[in-house]
Motif scaffolding. Structure first.
Motif, PDB file in Angstrom:
ATOM      1  N   THR A   2      19.532  54.284 -96.307  1.00  0.00           N
ATOM      2  CA  THR A   2      20.469  53.710 -95.533  1.00  0.00           C
ATOM      3  C   THR A   2      21.829  54.297 -95.287  1.00  0.00           C
ATOM      4  OG1 THR A   2      21.251  52.378 -97.544  1.00  0.00           O
ATOM      5  CG2 THR A   2      19.478  51.515 -96.071  1.00  0.00           C
ATOM      6  N   SER A   3      21.842  55.626 -96.010  1.00  0.00           N
ATOM      7  CA  SER A   3      23.257  56.266 -95.895  1.00  0.00           C
ATOM      8  C   SER A   3      22.732  57.800 -96.199  1.00  0.00           C
ATOM      9  CB  SER A   3      24.270  56.004 -96.970  1.00  0.00           C
ATOM     10  OG  SER A   3      23.702  56.346 -98.341  1.00  0.00           O
ATOM     11  N   ARG A   6      24.442  62.160-100.622  1.00  0.00           N
ATOM     12  CA  ARG A   6      25.445  62.892-101.244  1.00  0.00           C
ATOM     13  C   ARG A   6      24.879  63.965-101.913  1.00  0.00           C
ATOM     14  NH1 ARG A   6      28.103  60.820 -97.772  1.00  0.00           N
ATOM     15  NH2 ARG A   6      28.777  58.639 -98.214  1.00  0.00           N
ATOM     16  N   ILE A  22      20.137  54.436 -91.031  1.00  0.00           N
ATOM     17  CA  ILE A  22      21.446  54.724 -91.303  1.00  0.00           C
ATOM     18  C   ILE A  22      22.250  54.107 -90.320  1.00  0.00           C
ATOM     19  CG2 ILE A  22      23.168  56.488 -91.764  1.00  0.00           C
ATOM     20  CD1 ILE A  22      21.012  58.220 -92.754  1.00  0.00           C
ATOM     21  N   ASN A  24      25.680  53.715 -89.971  1.00  0.00           N
ATOM     22  CA  ASN A  24      26.990  54.390 -89.706  1.00  0.00           C
ATOM     23  C   ASN A  24      27.229  55.583 -90.145  1.00  0.00           C
ATOM     24  OD1 ASN A  24      29.728  53.490 -88.790  1.00  0.00           O
ATOM     25  ND2 ASN A  24      30.084  54.195 -90.815  1.00  0.00           N
ATOM     26  N   LEU A  25      27.692  56.560 -89.493  1.00  0.00           N
ATOM     27  CA  LEU A  25      27.921  57.895 -89.853  1.00  0.00           C
ATOM     28  C   LEU A  25      29.432  58.009 -89.983  1.00  0.00           C
ATOM     29  CD1 LEU A  25      25.750  60.351 -88.049  1.00  0.00           C
ATOM     30  CD2 LEU A  25      25.324  59.464 -90.487  1.00  0.00           C
ATOM     31  N   SER A  26      29.981  58.558 -91.131  1.00  0.00           N
ATOM     32  CA  SER A  26      31.339  58.695 -91.224  1.00  0.00           C
ATOM     33  C   SER A  26      31.751  59.915 -91.849  1.00  0.00           C
ATOM     34  CB  SER A  26      31.731  57.661 -92.581  1.00  0.00           C
ATOM     35  OG  SER A  26      31.292  57.956 -93.781  1.00  0.00           O
ATOM     36  N   ASP A  29      30.183  61.837 -94.855  1.00  0.00           N
ATOM     37  CA  ASP A  29      28.809  62.161 -94.851  1.00  0.00           C
ATOM     38  C   ASP A  29      28.564  63.610 -94.813  1.00  0.00           C
ATOM     39  OD1 ASP A  29      27.969  59.494 -94.938  1.00  0.00           O
ATOM     40  OD2 ASP A  29      27.991  59.116 -93.204  1.00  0.00           O
ATOM     41  N   THR A  53      33.800  62.310 -87.873  1.00  0.00           N
ATOM     42  CA  THR A  53      32.446  62.421 -88.704  1.00  0.00           C
ATOM     43  C   THR A  53      32.287  63.617 -88.715  1.00  0.00           C
ATOM     44  OG1 THR A  53      31.835  60.290 -88.416  1.00  0.00           O
ATOM     45  CG2 THR A  53      30.036  62.148 -88.813  1.00  0.00           C
TER      46      THR A  53
END
Length: 187
Positions: A2-3, A6, A22, A24-26, A29, A53
């Motif tokens: 879901t992300s 890292r 996923i 949202n992309l920030s 990321d 992003t």
């Protein structure tokens, strides 16, 4: 997932985040992936991309979002991708696209915009500024319901276009003539 994971190796040049959820992309990321050249994601639902992003991804040449979902993004989302050559995006409606959103993609040679089948009934307008600044664009693909405001101005900066693929439900009179004005377009 879901992300975005890292601690990916900073030397990574290709990243495929397909078949994940996923939303949202920030900017966090991809902050350490300065060697990234290709990014691919398969999206099934909505995906929002925050402005900033892609800061730091100066080597990114290919950005592909595939699948049945669609993206939302702001005006400066693609601002820092000066090396980008290929962009494939599904969107809910180009009417929600910010003006001049691709104008900083000065090396873009292939742009593909797809309105997913579930929203194709919407009457889709192509903003006149969509292709502004894309002087090296050679391929443009649009799959949607209609290009109601397609004009000569839409392609004014894209005189290097060699291939245009437009898949529509409706084509207005005179729109084919506009494409005939592109000198390099292959018949």
């Amino acid at each position: 997932m879901t992300s975005v994971p890292r601690h990916l190796p900073s030397s990574a040049t290709h990243l495929d985040l397909s078949y994940n959820h996923i939303p949202n992309l920030s900017p966090r990321d991809f902050e350490n992936l300065h060697s990234l050249e290709e990014l691919t994601m398969w999206i099934a639902g909505d995906l929002h991309i925050d402005s900033g992003t892609f800061v730091g991804l100066q080597r990114l040449r290919s950005l592909r979002f595939l699948g049945n979902g669609y993206l939302t993004f702001g005006k400066e989302t693609f601002k820092h991708l000066s090396s980008l050559q290929t962009l494939e995006i599904p969107i809910k409606s180009v009417t929600h696209m910010p003006e001049y959103v691709f104008s900083n993609l000065t090396n873009l040679s292939k742009l593909s915009i797809r309105v997913p089948a579930q929203v194709k009934a919407d009457y889709t307008l192509l903003p006149p500024s969509l292709l502004r600044g894309l002087r090296y664009l050679e391929e443009f693909s649009f799959d949607g319901s209609s290009l109601a405001n397609l004009s000569r101005e839409s392609f004014a900066d894209s005189q290097n276009l060699k291939k245009v693929h437009i898949e529509l439900l409706f084509l207005e009179c005179g729109q084919i003539e506009i494409l005939n004005s592109l000198k390099n377009l292959k018949q």
